[in-house]
Design a protein around this motif. Structure first.
Motif, mmCIF file in Angstrom:
data_model
loop_
_atom_site.group_PDB
_atom_site.id
_atom_site.type_symbol
_atom_site.label_atom_id
_atom_site.label_comp_id
_atom_site.label_asym_id
_atom_site.label_seq_id
_atom_site.Cartn_x
_atom_site.Cartn_y
_atom_site.Cartn_z
ATOM 1 N N LYS A 51 0.830 -1.205 0.000
ATOM 2 C CA LYS A 51 0.000 0.000 0.000
ATOM 3 C C LYS A 51 0.864 1.254 0.000
ATOM 4 C CE LYS A 51 -3.811 2.253 2.459
ATOM 5 N NZ LYS A 51 -4.742 2.160 3.620
ATOM 6 N N THR A 52 1.994 1.188 0.716
ATOM 7 C CA THR A 52 2.876 2.350 0.830
ATOM 8 C C THR A 52 3.830 2.476 -0.357
ATOM 9 O OG1 THR A 52 2.825 2.159 3.236
ATOM 10 C CG2 THR A 52 4.591 3.484 2.280
ATOM 11 N N GLU A 53 4.438 1.366 -0.740
ATOM 12 C CA GLU A 53 5.521 1.396 -1.721
ATOM 13 C C GLU A 53 5.087 1.063 -3.156
ATOM 14 O OE1 GLU A 53 8.416 2.471 -0.842
ATOM 15 O OE2 GLU A 53 7.963 2.563 1.306
ATOM 16 N N ILE A 54 4.086 0.199 -3.301
ATOM 17 C CA ILE A 54 3.642 -0.193 -4.648
ATOM 18 C C ILE A 54 2.117 -0.201 -4.649
ATOM 19 C CG2 ILE A 54 4.051 -1.799 -6.559
ATOM 20 C CD1 ILE A 54 6.178 -3.162 -4.863
ATOM 21 N N PRO A 55 1.482 0.965 -4.561
ATOM 22 C CA PRO A 55 0.023 1.034 -4.402
ATOM 23 C C PRO A 55 -0.748 0.467 -5.593
ATOM 24 C CG PRO A 55 0.949 3.218 -4.804
ATOM 25 C CD PRO A 55 2.103 2.305 -4.550
ATOM 26 N N GLU A 56 -0.055 0.276 -6.726
ATOM 27 C CA GLU A 56 -0.733 -0.325 -7.879
ATOM 28 C C GLU A 56 -1.132 -1.779 -7.607
ATOM 29 O OE1 GLU A 56 2.087 2.847 -9.302
ATOM 30 O OE2 GLU A 56 2.197 1.110 -7.976
ATOM 31 N N LEU A 57 -0.428 -2.425 -6.700
ATOM 32 C CA LEU A 57 -0.738 -3.814 -6.355
ATOM 33 C C LEU A 57 -1.691 -3.833 -5.156
ATOM 34 C CD1 LEU A 57 2.771 -5.521 -6.660
ATOM 35 C CD2 LEU A 57 0.995 -5.264 -8.396
ATOM 36 N N ARG A 58 -2.811 -4.496 -5.323
ATOM 37 C CA ARG A 58 -3.833 -4.517 -4.274
ATOM 38 C C ARG A 58 -3.931 -5.929 -3.685
ATOM 39 N NH1 ARG A 58 -9.821 -4.680 -4.484
ATOM 40 N NH2 ARG A 58 -9.605 -4.952 -6.724
ATOM 41 N N VAL A 59 -3.715 -6.037 -2.388
ATOM 42 C CA VAL A 59 -3.792 -7.330 -1.709
ATOM 43 C C VAL A 59 -5.220 -7.543 -1.225
ATOM 44 C CG1 VAL A 59 -2.890 -8.743 0.166
ATOM 45 C CG2 VAL A 59 -1.403 -7.085 -0.967
ATOM 46 N N LEU A 60 -5.837 -8.636 -1.649
ATOM 47 C CA LEU A 60 -7.193 -8.917 -1.209
ATOM 48 C C LEU A 60 -7.186 -9.471 0.216
ATOM 49 C CD1 LEU A 60 -7.642 -8.542 -4.273
ATOM 50 C CD2 LEU A 60 -9.524 -10.163 -4.049
ATOM 51 N N PRO A 61 -8.291 -9.317 0.934
ATOM 52 C CA PRO A 61 -8.359 -9.773 2.332
ATOM 53 C C PRO A 61 -8.030 -11.255 2.459
ATOM 54 C CG PRO A 61 -10.269 -8.421 1.790
ATOM 55 C CD PRO A 61 -9.549 -8.675 0.502
ATOM 56 N N LEU A 62 -7.211 -11.578 3.444
ATOM 57 C CA LEU A 62 -6.852 -12.972 3.706
ATOM 58 C C LEU A 62 -7.622 -13.453 4.928
ATOM 59 C CD1 LEU A 62 -5.007 -15.361 2.867
ATOM 60 C CD2 LEU A 62 -3.390 -14.543 4.585
ATOM 61 N N GLN A 63 -8.615 -14.293 4.693
ATOM 62 C CA GLN A 63 -9.406 -14.850 5.786
ATOM 63 C C GLN A 63 -8.917 -16.247 6.177
ATOM 64 O OE1 GLN A 63 -13.460 -14.753 4.395
ATOM 65 N NE2 GLN A 63 -13.520 -12.514 4.276
ATOM 66 N N ALA A 64 -8.268 -16.921 5.218
ATOM 67 C CA ALA A 64 -7.810 -18.288 5.460
ATOM 68 C C ALA A 64 -6.730 -18.649 4.451
ATOM 69 C CB ALA A 64 -8.973 -19.271 5.352
ATOM 70 N N THR A 65 -6.053 -19.752 4.691
ATOM 71 C CA THR A 65 -4.915 -20.271 3.929
ATOM 72 C C THR A 65 -3.691 -19.403 4.198
ATOM 73 O OG1 THR A 65 -4.942 -19.079 1.782
ATOM 74 C CG2 THR A 65 -6.541 -20.863 2.079
ATOM 75 N N TYR A 66 -2.542 -19.774 3.634
ATOM 76 C CA TYR A 66 -1.358 -18.910 3.723
ATOM 77 C C TYR A 66 -0.962 -18.412 2.335
ATOM 78 C CZ TYR A 66 0.697 -23.604 3.001
ATOM 79 O OH TYR A 66 0.977 -24.867 2.550
ATOM 80 N N LEU A 67 -1.958 -18.330 1.466
ATOM 81 C CA LEU A 67 -1.733 -17.863 0.096
ATOM 82 C C LEU A 67 -2.163 -16.406 -0.014
ATOM 83 C CD1 LEU A 67 -3.422 -20.985 -1.495
ATOM 84 C CD2 LEU A 67 -0.992 -20.651 -1.099
ATOM 85 N N CYS A 68 -1.434 -15.630 -0.781
ATOM 86 C CA CYS A 68 -1.779 -14.217 -0.935
ATOM 87 C C CYS A 68 -2.223 -13.963 -2.368
ATOM 88 C CB CYS A 68 -0.575 -13.343 -0.584
ATOM 89 S SG CYS A 68 -1.064 -11.731 0.002
ATOM 90 N N TRP A 69 -3.410 -13.424 -2.523
ATOM 91 C CA TRP A 69 -4.019 -13.179 -3.833
ATOM 92 C C TRP A 69 -3.903 -11.682 -4.120
ATOM 93 C CZ3 TRP A 69 -4.896 -16.078 -7.736
ATOM 94 C CH2 TRP A 69 -5.916 -15.874 -8.659
ATOM 95 N N ILE A 70 -3.068 -11.342 -5.086
ATOM 96 C CA ILE A 70 -2.727 -9.949 -5.339
ATOM 97 C C ILE A 70 -3.265 -9.502 -6.701
ATOM 98 C CG2 ILE A 70 -0.833 -8.287 -5.564
ATOM 99 C CD1 ILE A 70 0.859 -10.129 -3.834
ATOM 100 N N ASP A 71 -4.013 -8.418 -6.708
ATOM 101 C CA ASP A 71 -4.581 -7.853 -7.931
ATOM 102 C C ASP A 71 -3.530 -6.975 -8.609
ATOM 103 O OD1 ASP A 71 -5.991 -6.632 -9.916
ATOM 104 O OD2 ASP A 71 -7.549 -5.790 -8.619
ATOM 105 N N CYS A 72 -3.075 -7.426 -9.787
ATOM 106 C CA CYS A 72 -2.044 -6.700 -10.534
ATOM 107 C C CYS A 72 -2.620 -5.969 -11.752
ATOM 108 C CB CYS A 72 -0.962 -7.672 -11.021
ATOM 109 S SG CYS A 72 -0.120 -8.577 -9.714
ATOM 110 N N SER A 73 -3.935 -5.882 -11.839
ATOM 111 C CA SER A 73 -4.553 -5.345 -13.058
ATOM 112 C C SER A 73 -4.172 -3.894 -13.334
ATOM 113 C CB SER A 73 -6.076 -5.478 -12.977
ATOM 114 O OG SER A 73 -6.585 -4.836 -11.830
ATOM 115 N N ALA A 74 -3.853 -3.138 -12.283
ATOM 116 C CA ALA A 74 -3.498 -1.731 -12.482
ATOM 117 C C ALA A 74 -2.141 -1.559 -13.173
ATOM 118 C CB ALA A 74 -3.486 -0.996 -11.139
#
Length: 359
Positions: free
Chosen positions: A308-331
């Motif tokens: 959010k601070t350094e690369i705001p174009e990348l949006r991290v979706l909420p992590l409710q479970a698992t240890y996988l991170c789903w990142i929106d790179c569309s921007a």
């Protein structure tokens, strides 16, 4: 005891897929292999100690699925997931992926249809198609930064050739914990159309603080009769290489059908070390798991804040479970191949590309 998850363990040249295939996949030994669901934390000490003790016995012959094994699964489901199951519901399998393939082969016929809810674990596609069935993508809807099930679309997609729905709960890779009302609505639709539900709940122990996972089959006896639940200690305790998993099947007819399919392939019980590991994990591993969940959650918060601070174009979706991170790179306005090569060649991070998980 207090576990040190900051310890860096060199896994290279240990025969592990994650680290020993880096150069094969990326042609660069410096790439970090973040494409596979495989933690780099040491196993819980009680698991290691139990295996070491078993190694003191010098014979590793054919192994029964013991009552101690069944009791460990029963107790874990009761204490961790508030689900009272019976011993004879537990069916051993050497992994969830082979089980999914065999379930499709057992309960469908070539040419029939299986529904999956995308984006979802890409092996689901392979399991369906490898066994002669057609994939129906019931695409999840992204609304207010959270994925939702599209029940209206689901109703329209079901026809007389549709036989099964594979539920991913929690959802891999988007890290979604399904609400009880969503699971109940899903069951209503599947019951109406006589669809067998296969619930892949392999990540059901990896729940982030503030969220609560509900095993779908635990909601009612009626629901449990129409569901096959897939679970394992492999993701939870980083034991994937020991190849042990379980299907929980309440319905006697479904259970017997699947057991016949296992027998026809010569699949019997766990091996001596996998059985020992499961028992130790489910009876003595809770302290390790509670600590690792806090550590993973803090990693997620760190990554989210940093991007959010350094690369705001990348949006991290909420992590409710698992240890996988789903990142929106569309921007970034890059296509799939450009994103993959940018991460790989510039950032030195090997990712799992989003398009592999479906629409």
């Amino acid at each position: 005891m207090k576990y040190n998850f900051d310890e860096i363990i060199n896994r290279k040249n240990s025969g592990g897929i994650k680290w020993d295939l880096v150069e094969y996949f990326y042609k660069d030994p410096e790439v970090l292999p973040f494409w596979v669901a495989d933690m780099d934390f040491a196993c819980a000490l009680p698991i290691i100690q139990a295996i070491q003790k078993r190694l003191e016995h010098p014979i590793f012959g054919y192994t029964l699925q013991t009552e101690e094994y069944n009791d460990a699964v029963l107790q874990w489901m009761k204490t961790r997931h508030h689900w009272n199951i019976k011993r004879n519901w537990i069916v051993f399998t050497p992994g969830i992926v082979p089980a999914l393939n065999l379930l499709i082969r057992t309960f469908t016929h070539p040419g029939e249809k299986v529904i999956i809810q995308t984006p979802v674990y890409h092996i689901f596609f392979q399991a369906v198609r490898n066994n002669g069935c057609s994939v129906i993508e019931n695409q999840l809807v992204l609304s207010d930064h959270q994925y939702q099930m599209d029940f209206d679309l689901l109703e329209k997609q079901i026809d007389k050739r549709t036989r099964m729905l594979i539920l991913c709960s929690p959802q891999n890779p988007v890290g979604r914990v399904w609400a009880e009302k969503d699971l109940l609505r899903l069951f209503e639709i599947c019951q109406k159309h006589n669809l067998l539900i296969v619930a892949d709940e392999i990540h059901h122990d990896l729940i982030m603080p503030g969220y609560q996972h509900k095993v779908m089959a635990s909601l009612s006896d009626e629901i449990a009769d129409q569901i096959i639940t897939c679970c394992a200690p492999s993701k939870t305790f980083n034991l994937a290489g020991l190849q042990t998993a379980n299907l929980i099947i309440k319905d006697k007819h479904l259970r017997n059908q699947f057991k016949i399919a296992l027998d026809n392939l010569g699949i019997t019980g766990p091996n001596p070390l996998s059985q020992t590991a499961l028992i130790a994990a489910y009876t003595k591993g809770a302290e390790w798991l509670d600590q690792v969940l806090v550590y993973i959650h803090n990693n997620y918060l760190f990554l989210k804040k940093y991007l959010k601070t350094e690369i705001p174009e990348l949006r991290v979706l909420p992590l409710q479970a698992t240890y996988l991170c789903w990142i929106d790179c569309s921007a970034l306005n890059m296509n799939d191949q450009q994103i993959k090569l940018f991460f790989q060649d510039n950032a030195k991070v090997g990712i799992e590309e989003g398009y592999r998980f479906g629409s």
